[in-house]
Design an enzyme around this catalytic site. Structure first.
Site, short mmCIF file in Angstrom:
data_model
loop_
_atom_site.label_atom_id
_atom_site.label_comp_id
_atom_site.label_asym_id
_atom_site.label_seq_id
_atom_site.Cartn_x
_atom_site.Cartn_y
_atom_site.Cartn_z
CG ASP A 130 21.29 8.82 17.91
OD1 ASP A 130 20.76 8.86 16.79
OD2 ASP A 130 22.48 8.48 18.09
CD GLU A 154 22.87 12.15 19.24
OE1 GLU A 154 23.80 11.41 19.62
OE2 GLU A 154 22.81 12.63 18.10
CE LYS A 166 23.36 11.05 8.79
NZ LYS A 166 22.99 9.71 9.32
NE ARG A 221 22.03 11.62 -18.97
CZ ARG A 221 20.96 10.92 -18.66
NH1 ARG A 221 20.41 11.01 -17.46
NH2 ARG A 221 20.39 10.15 -19.56
#
Length: 283
Positions: free
Chosen positions: A221, A199, A134, A99
């Site tokens: 952005d 940004e 992320k 697993r």
């Protein structure tokens, strides 16, 4: 694979401790320690393979005497039914490792598969696909490696290898110009040579950055496509350009039509479907 991932063995050890605890009692209860067998890892879905080296090291972490034969390499295009790995040795060891090996390989292959799909959508276009920070904690380097296996491009690895001045940095610093100037002072004082990305949230902020300068890349952005095209034209190749913010498969090519240099997609690593792989025993 990823020779710079020096803590892979530690990550695998933590994963096995999490799963095995004080023993794999299902296996210990009914499988004699002397029993041997073999198993094959099979693709149940088509996609891009990733994580072969991780899977092999999981099996060997459980039992160094297991024989692992890799039949495919990372980045290989899989069809349903393809056999990617053979494992032979103590049956109990194979079952205990199964697993954890699959968890790593299925997730990494899922990332590589989705990345490959989106990169293919950009074929013939100027724009390159980027990942983000992320990522799953402690899995970042593996997940970014999976992005590369799928044909994507890694953005910065962490907070330490590039300066990215996002909206909160700008606001806390007292404005775009102040954030840029303070960053240059800091890098000079620390003797660091890092690229600077900033940004911007609208055309007014973009114009202020264009007038002030001092950056390497501008992140546009949450711009809609018409505004993004205007912004890329305004920058005119003076700085690298990156589009970010909720860009999906459905909108990817529309955004890329702006000729922006990069599109970053956080979903490549944080909103992914694992590729279905299975271990079949005593085939």
């Amino acid at each position: 694979m990823m020779t710079y991932l020096t803590n892979l063995d530690e990550i695998i050890s933590m994963a096995l401790r999490e799963d095995v605890g004080d023993g794999d009692h299902s296996t210990l209860a009914c499988i004699p320690q002397t029993a041997t067998g073999k198993a094959k890892m099979v693709a149940k879905k088509a996609g891009i393979l990733c994580g072969m080296g991780v899977g092999e090291r999981v099996f060997h972490a459980v039992d160094p005497e297991l024989k692992v034969e890799k039949l495919k390499e990372d980045g290989a295009l899989l069809e349903v039914g393809d056999v990617v790995m053979l494992v032979e040795g103590r049956a109990a060891s194979i079952l205990t490792a199964e697993r954890t090996a699959l968890n790593f390989m299925q997730r990494l292959s899922g990332i590589a598969t989705q990345t490959h799909k989106m990169v293919d959508m950009l074929a013939g276009m100027h724009t390159r696909l980027l990942d983000t920070r992320k990522t799953t904690p402690n899995m970042r380097l593996l997940e970014k490696y999976a992005v590369k296996c799928g044909g994507g491009t890694n953005h910065r690895i962490g907070l330490y290898d590039m300066v990215m001045l996002k909206d909160n940095h700008v606001d806390f610093a007292g404005g775009l110009e102040s954030a840029i100037d303070r960053t240059h002072e800091y890098l000079k004082a620390k003797g660091k040579d890092l690229k600077i990305e900033i940004e911007v949230r609208n055309m007014e902020e973009l114009e202020r950055v264009m007038q002030h300068g001092g950056v390497d890349r501008i992140m546009l952005d949450n711009f809609d496509v018409p505004t993004l095209k205007k912004a890329v034209e305004r920058i005119g190749g003076k700085y690298e350009t990156e589009a970010s913010g909720g860009i999906t498969e459905e909108t990817l090519k529309d955004y890329a039509s702006s000729d922006v240099d990069f599109i970053s997609v956080g979903a490549l690593t944080h909103h992914i479907k694992s590729l279905d792989l299975s271990l079949v025993s005593n085939f």
